[in-house]
Motif scaffolding. Sequence first.
Motif, PDB file in Angstrom:
ATOM      1  N   UNK A   1      81.817-123.803  34.249  1.00  0.00           N
ATOM      2  CA  UNK A   1      81.494-124.342  35.561  1.00  0.00           C
ATOM      3  C   UNK A   1      81.206-123.167  36.495  1.00  0.00           C
ATOM      4  N   UNK A   2      80.661-123.434  37.648  1.00  0.00           N
ATOM      5  CA  UNK A   2      80.508-122.368  38.634  1.00  0.00           C
ATOM      6  C   UNK A   2      81.871-121.921  39.139  1.00  0.00           C
ATOM      7  N   UNK A   3      82.804-122.863  39.266  1.00  0.00           N
ATOM      8  CA  UNK A   3      84.141-122.573  39.805  1.00  0.00           C
ATOM      9  C   UNK A   3      85.201-123.011  38.815  1.00  0.00           C
ATOM     10  N   UNK A   4      86.150-122.107  38.557  1.00  0.00           N
ATOM     11  CA  UNK A   4      87.250-122.421  37.650  1.00  0.00           C
ATOM     12  C   UNK A   4      87.927-121.144  37.211  1.00  0.00           C
ATOM     13  N   UNK A   5      89.000-121.240  36.453  1.00  0.00           N
ATOM     14  CA  UNK A   5      89.663-120.047  35.925  1.00  0.00           C
ATOM     15  C   UNK A   5      88.728-119.267  35.002  1.00  0.00           C
ATOM     16  N   UNK A   6      88.839-117.950  34.995  1.00  0.00           N
ATOM     17  CA  UNK A   6      88.007-117.141  34.120  1.00  0.00           C
ATOM     18  C   UNK A   6      88.411-117.364  32.666  1.00  0.00           C
ATOM     19  N   UNK A   7      87.439-117.434  31.728  1.00  0.00           N
ATOM     20  CA  UNK A   7      87.771-117.650  30.319  1.00  0.00           C
ATOM     21  C   UNK A   7      88.307-116.368  29.680  1.00  0.00           C
ATOM     22  N   UNK A   8      89.396-116.455  28.923  1.00  0.00           N
ATOM     23  CA  UNK A   8      89.925-115.257  28.260  1.00  0.00           C
ATOM     24  C   UNK A   8      89.183-114.947  26.966  1.00  0.00           C
TER      25      UNK A   8
END
Length: 202
Positions: free
Chosen positions: A122-129
């Motif tokens: 998404x444009x906004x959300x937690x960064x993927x690890x």
Amino acid sequence: MRYELSKRTLDFALALLLLIAGIPVWLLIAVLIKLDSQGPVIYSAWVHGRGCRPFRYYKFRTMRTGAPTTAHQAFVAAYIKGSHLQAKLRNDSRVTRVGRVLRAWSLDEVPQLVNVLLGDMSLVGPRPPLTYEFEHYSARAKRRLTVRPGITGLHQVNSRGRASFRRLVATDLLYIRRRSLALDLVILARTIPAVLSRRGAV
């Protein structure tokens, strides 16, 4: 359900607009990367998204091809375990000259707009690890992955890499509890001054 549909519509429309409108800039960046160092223009890696599902995400390459990663992986493991507050290595010798500029202005993240179009992000959300980061996650940290990961997020506009991993997780979980289209729009608006300030950029 209405929020998810509205969010997905906003994600797709804005990501497509940014990709098309910025084509001349993205082509210039590609040329500069090729002139600066050997290797591909686009870097891809396995990360974990919603439901801990792995997928490949994309970035403009900012590092020398074949640069060793052992030291960085050890640094990240220590960060997740709470040994230090900085999420990224300072003065990382693996980063190219063009790469430093791209990172300073977060332009290396632009190819992830393709991941947004594909529905992985998404444009906004937690960064993927990354996979080697995910391996050190506790059950609480994995709760960050109950939503689609984002290119920007509440933690990024508040701290931009300068906060403990515990605080990162707490901020992401707060976003997940309170997420709404209005909050997403506020985060998107705050992303611009956060990037321009270059606070926390490496």
